[in-house]
Design a protein around this motif. Sequence first.
Motif, PDB file in Angstrom:
ATOM      1  N   ASP A   1      16.440 -24.259  11.280  1.00  0.00           N
ATOM      2  CA  ASP A   1      15.579 -24.908  12.261  1.00  0.00           C
ATOM      3  C   ASP A   1      14.204 -25.191  11.681  1.00  0.00           C
ATOM      4  N   ALA A   2      13.667 -26.345  11.982  1.00  0.00           N
ATOM      5  CA  ALA A   2      12.326 -26.727  11.512  1.00  0.00           C
ATOM      6  C   ALA A   2      11.293 -26.167  12.479  1.00  0.00           C
ATOM      7  N   PRO A   3      10.448 -25.211  11.993  1.00  0.00           N
ATOM      8  CA  PRO A   3       9.427 -24.657  12.898  1.00  0.00           C
ATOM      9  C   PRO A   3       8.357 -25.688  13.206  1.00  0.00           C
ATOM     10  N   SER A   4       7.709 -25.504  14.325  1.00  0.00           N
ATOM     11  CA  SER A   4       6.661 -26.447  14.725  1.00  0.00           C
ATOM     12  C   SER A   4       5.271 -25.813  14.699  1.00  0.00           C
ATOM     13  N   GLU A   5       5.191 -24.508  14.391  1.00  0.00           N
ATOM     14  CA  GLU A   5       3.913 -23.821  14.396  1.00  0.00           C
ATOM     15  C   GLU A   5       3.619 -23.233  13.019  1.00  0.00           C
ATOM     16  N   MET A   6       2.302 -23.186  12.681  1.00  0.00           N
ATOM     17  CA  MET A   6       1.854 -22.579  11.433  1.00  0.00           C
ATOM     18  C   MET A   6       1.931 -21.063  11.541  1.00  0.00           C
ATOM     19  N   ASP A   7       2.178 -20.423  10.394  1.00  0.00           N
ATOM     20  CA  ASP A   7       2.204 -18.962  10.322  1.00  0.00           C
ATOM     21  C   ASP A   7       0.905 -18.424  10.922  1.00  0.00           C
ATOM     22  N   PRO A   8       0.995 -17.617  11.985  1.00  0.00           N
ATOM     23  CA  PRO A   8      -0.230 -17.197  12.697  1.00  0.00           C
ATOM     24  C   PRO A   8      -1.001 -16.065  12.018  1.00  0.00           C
ATOM     25  N   ARG A   9      -0.519 -15.513  10.911  1.00  0.00           N
ATOM     26  CA  ARG A   9      -1.198 -14.398  10.270  1.00  0.00           C
ATOM     27  C   ARG A   9      -2.499 -14.871   9.606  1.00  0.00           C
ATOM     28  N   VAL A  10      -3.526 -14.056   9.772  1.00  0.00           N
ATOM     29  CA  VAL A  10      -4.866 -14.393   9.253  1.00  0.00           C
ATOM     30  C   VAL A  10      -5.252 -13.370   8.187  1.00  0.00           C
ATOM     31  N   ASP A  11      -5.660 -13.864   7.025  1.00  0.00           N
ATOM     32  CA  ASP A  11      -6.065 -12.991   5.922  1.00  0.00           C
ATOM     33  C   ASP A  11      -7.288 -12.178   6.338  1.00  0.00           C
ATOM     34  N   ASP A  12      -7.179 -10.835   6.177  1.00  0.00           N
ATOM     35  CA  ASP A  12      -8.307  -9.977   6.548  1.00  0.00           C
ATOM     36  C   ASP A  12      -9.289  -9.764   5.408  1.00  0.00           C
ATOM     37  N   GLY A  13      -9.022 -10.389   4.242  1.00  0.00           N
ATOM     38  CA  GLY A  13      -9.934 -10.287   3.101  1.00  0.00           C
ATOM     39  C   GLY A  13      -9.810  -8.995   2.329  1.00  0.00           C
ATOM     40  N   LYS A  14      -8.960  -8.119   2.702  1.00  0.00           N
ATOM     41  CA  LYS A  14      -8.812  -6.834   2.035  1.00  0.00           C
ATOM     42  C   LYS A  14      -7.497  -6.768   1.284  1.00  0.00           C
ATOM     43  N   GLU A  15      -7.505  -5.930   0.280  1.00  0.00           N
ATOM     44  CA  GLU A  15      -6.270  -5.669  -0.456  1.00  0.00           C
ATOM     45  C   GLU A  15      -5.372  -4.784   0.408  1.00  0.00           C
ATOM     46  N   PRO A  16      -4.084  -5.125   0.549  1.00  0.00           N
ATOM     47  CA  PRO A  16      -3.219  -4.311   1.415  1.00  0.00           C
ATOM     48  C   PRO A  16      -2.982  -2.930   0.839  1.00  0.00           C
ATOM     49  N   THR A  17      -2.704  -2.005   1.728  1.00  0.00           N
ATOM     50  CA  THR A  17      -2.377  -0.651   1.281  1.00  0.00           C
ATOM     51  C   THR A  17      -0.940  -0.621   0.788  1.00  0.00           C
ATOM     52  N   ALA A  18      -0.708   0.278  -0.161  1.00  0.00           N
ATOM     53  CA  ALA A  18       0.639   0.370  -0.735  1.00  0.00           C
ATOM     54  C   ALA A  18       1.587   1.082   0.233  1.00  0.00           C
ATOM     55  N   PRO A  19       2.869   0.762   0.175  1.00  0.00           N
ATOM     56  CA  PRO A  19       3.861   1.460   1.007  1.00  0.00           C
ATOM     57  C   PRO A  19       3.929   2.938   0.619  1.00  0.00           C
ATOM     58  N   THR A  20       4.384   3.757   1.504  1.00  0.00           N
ATOM     59  CA  THR A  20       4.515   5.194   1.253  1.00  0.00           C
ATOM     60  C   THR A  20       5.950   5.643   1.475  1.00  0.00           C
ATOM     61  N   ASN A  21       6.177   6.934   1.121  1.00  0.00           N
ATOM     62  CA  ASN A  21       7.474   7.580   1.342  1.00  0.00           C
ATOM     63  C   ASN A  21       8.632   6.786   0.749  1.00  0.00           C
ATOM     64  N   VAL A  22       8.449   6.347  -0.470  1.00  0.00           N
ATOM     65  CA  VAL A  22       9.528   5.632  -1.140  1.00  0.00           C
ATOM     66  C   VAL A  22      10.590   6.641  -1.575  1.00  0.00           C
ATOM     67  N   VAL A  23      11.836   6.391  -1.167  1.00  0.00           N
ATOM     68  CA  VAL A  23      12.929   7.306  -1.491  1.00  0.00           C
ATOM     69  C   VAL A  23      14.098   6.495  -2.034  1.00  0.00           C
ATOM     70  N   THR A  24      14.652   6.975  -3.164  1.00  0.00           N
ATOM     71  CA  THR A  24      15.800   6.308  -3.774  1.00  0.00           C
ATOM     72  C   THR A  24      17.001   7.240  -3.720  1.00  0.00           C
ATOM     73  N   THR A  25      18.130   6.725  -3.215  1.00  0.00           N
ATOM     74  CA  THR A  25      19.379   7.491  -3.212  1.00  0.00           C
ATOM     75  C   THR A  25      20.425   6.701  -3.970  1.00  0.00           C
ATOM     76  N   LYS A  26      21.271   7.432  -4.646  1.00  0.00           N
ATOM     77  CA  LYS A  26      22.281   6.786  -5.472  1.00  0.00           C
ATOM     78  C   LYS A  26      23.669   7.126  -4.954  1.00  0.00           C
ATOM     79  N   SER A  27      24.526   6.105  -4.916  1.00  0.00           N
ATOM     80  CA  SER A  27      25.921   6.300  -4.549  1.00  0.00           C
ATOM     81  C   SER A  27      26.753   5.399  -5.448  1.00  0.00           C
ATOM     82  N   GLY A  28      27.389   6.013  -6.462  1.00  0.00           N
ATOM     83  CA  GLY A  28      28.167   5.221  -7.400  1.00  0.00           C
ATOM     84  C   GLY A  28      27.260   4.317  -8.190  1.00  0.00           C
ATOM     85  N   ASP A  29      27.501   3.026  -8.134  1.00  0.00           N
ATOM     86  CA  ASP A  29      26.672   2.068  -8.866  1.00  0.00           C
ATOM     87  C   ASP A  29      25.707   1.348  -7.935  1.00  0.00           C
TER      88      ASP A  29
END
Length: 1024
Positions: A803-831
Amino acid sequence: MRNFFAKWNRPWVRTTFKVTWITLKWTLISAFLAGVLGGSAAFGYVSALVKKDPIRSQESIRQQMQENAVTGFAYFNDDAIIGQLRTEEDRRLVALADIPQVVLDAVLSIEDKDFYNHRGVDFRGIYRAVTQKLLNEEVQTGGSTITQQLARRVFLTLDKDDGRKARELLLALRMERLMSKDEILLAYLNKIPYGNGSTGYNLYGIKAAAKGLFNIDDLAKLNVAQAAYLAGLPQSPSQYSAFTSKPEFDEDDFKRAITRQQLVLKRMLDEKKITTDQYQTALKFDLRSSMPQPAQKAYTTYPYLMIETEREAAEILLSIQKPDLDPKKNQAAYNEALKGIQSQLLRGGYQIYTTIDKSIYDSMHEISSNEKNFAPTDVKKGGIEQVGAIMLDSKTGAIKGMIEGRNFFDEQLNHATQAFRQPGSTMKPIAAYIPALEKGVIQPASIVDDIPIILKDGVKGFHLPENWDHTFHGLMTARKALNQSYNIPAIDIFLNKVGINDAWDFAKKLGITSIQKEDYYAQTGVIGGLSRGTSVRELTGAYASIPNKGAFNETFMIREIKDSNGKTIYKHDLKPTQVYSPQSAYLITDMMKTVISQGTATDLMTKYKSYGKIEISGKTGSTQDDADAWFMGFTPDITVGVWIGYDQPINKLSSKTKQTYHAKDIWALIMNRTMEQKPELFPTKTFVKPEGIVSATVSSLSGKLPSELTSKSDLLVTDIFNKKYVPTDVDNVMVNMKISSYNGLNYIAQDHTPADFTQEKTVIKRQKSISQLLKEVEDAMSKLPEKSRKPIDNYKPTDYDDDAPSEMDPRVDDGKEPTAPTNVVTTKSGDTATITFQASTNADLVGYRIYRSDNHSKFQLMGGKVVLAGAETKFTDHIPSSGLVGYYVTAVDVAGKESIPSRSSYTDGSSLDSLFVPSADGSQIPGSTTPPDGSNRGDKTNPGGQPGTDKNNGSGSTKDLPAAPTGIKAKADGVGITLTWKANAGKDNVKQYNVFYSDKEKGTFYEARLRKRRYRISLLCEFL
């Protein structure tokens, strides 16, 4: 002579004569007076007995004599009899000329041999009857004449009160003065009772008796033995009745009737009405074998049909007798008049000829009575799966057969004509697709949009209807929307393309009379949300107009009605109305053919035995919670409608046991059986295409002529059109756009949004973008009760990403560098490695990038592995079955700024702050080996692990090297570790500090990469 008179002249003689005369005179006077007094007393007594009996005029006597409650009959379409109309009596009139002499002789011989000689009363007969009574003779003939018997039956009761006989005698004398002997005899033979017939009905009149006891319609076919048998019955019908009311054969009563018959034959012989040979032949005749076997009444064998015949015939008679009485305007008066007409119908001797084909009707009821065709009765809820079905001749509207229910004695409601149920999707062609085709607002290849539609609701505020599969499918052809029975396109066509008023007015023209005023406000009425519903008969009649090329005929079951004299008083007159064009009829027929070939009724391709030989078209239907299941299907000649369901809403059809398929199953069984029995009903094998139908190729995105872009993309569909409505505009709905997603919705991407978080693609312009529509849905849901709300993703159509959107992305840059994600967890199952993390809280985020390291090598950006903001913070990766793999995640905002790395996570379960990551080139700084510059950086003399020099090395001076930093401290801080130490003295002229790390207590040290904006500390000292 003189001496003779002299003797009589003596005194004593004269005295004797005088006394005798005086005595005789007074005796006569006394007798006269006694007679006068006795006569007066008798007259007074008789007068007292008859004083309550009304004085009847000649006109009233004749009128009552001519009144006959004559039995009526119903007939199949081939004039074979169905049975007599509902009554416990069988009365049939016959003319005197149609009664053979042998019958008249038998009746008169036993009942009134002097009938043509007396004046209504036979005193010799009375004397004979009294004598037989006093002597208690075995055979008693009674003293009443035929005239007396008729007077008693017509004008009096059968109660034996003191005055009845007197009233009977006087009436008989009066009748003889006012009526001819033949009139009296005929009235007697038409009114007298003859006991029960072989079907259990009470027989009245000689014609009904001949039919009921010997199955003879023509009285001329009665032989002497049969005539004598019938003549003997009226004396005591209850004692001589060979059949009971059940009906069953009664051996004892039959034997008594035979004895009575033998007396009749003897009287006929004595009166010389028959010869000795005829007498002997009649005695030897086997009466029992000439009688039919007991048979059930038509109201036992065809109860539904007889009651429906009676109901429809009464309505027809009322319309004839009182054409101005409108049931809609004056329901009470109409109902009262109908009661009178129903009584008239049952007593008036009407002959009602139906359109019902016996073989079809019987086979349809064989199907409905077969328990294997239905679900077992619900023992707990007590519900029996019911069925209603109608078969019509599509060209005339004549009803060929019906299934009114499973068993009349379980449920008397006629589910074919009188039960009104919600029609579900079977209403879509009638109220949406056909009127839309006729208006030219859709064609089979027209594009409809199966997307959420918000309807106002007086209860909840808003209503969001759904499809049967709870999915929205987006753009599709009208043909597909119909053959898949999707609700939303039908509602849109109904409300917005046809209009609700025009839709229901159109349905009414096709015989859907159950439409109510409130239905004009029912926005979902097209999918079955009607206030009253509709009957199988009405809906099947509407569908029959399709194979009839758009011409509608009222469905009918009564083709003709005759009165008791055989005069036709009603004959059905076909009055077809062209409601829509043959072109629209052919288009909807072709669309519904694909309901069977590729839609919701594909199972009929195997269940309908003539598939591929005789074309069929049709539509399925179901209602909420599977309360009802429908199938309306037709060939070019025959239309059959079937409903399946329960009478009580507590019971529902089960899809698990395939009850929801039963309407189609029953339809196929009916058609298969009918084609075997009546192949002549199906002369037309294919639906004939009318003029004005053409084929054209259009865009499958818009239904318009294809543009160069849609043609190159092969987004085309070829279908048939009404020539008048072939599109002329060219498709222009495909556009190239850069799109970004936010909160599950698509928007026009901002210029600075990184490319890996946008999509450059060709999309489709709708009248209203899905993103905009979903925002409206979300707003509507916020006003609904909590329990009625659903996740917004439930309302995304399957082609949402196109579908072709009709509105611009409403997010506004706050001028700050974003914070990094937390609680990164990796689990392995086979490959497979699964990485989860906790999202960043920045409002302007567009998503997250994923970095990977194999066996502590350099971390590399995983191209294409991004997680969009608002999506589940989880991704999977394919990895080697052995080896160590690590990951870290960064957050990216709408302006393209990227956060520092998250803490890295490894497939062995370990985790490390990303401050300490392998260098870009992967160089190792071993803890006890020589580093790349040759210095010793891990010996015991340098416990801090700081670079130093060997004081005994003659190549340099200790003051040439700075001292190792002291006071080193490490502290966890949010997403990383903060290191602090005491700065070197100015004399050391420190230009920078290098940081090394090891992920194990005694493991190898690696140089930490200190990149801009990636770490919290980066110290640079200059020599003072």
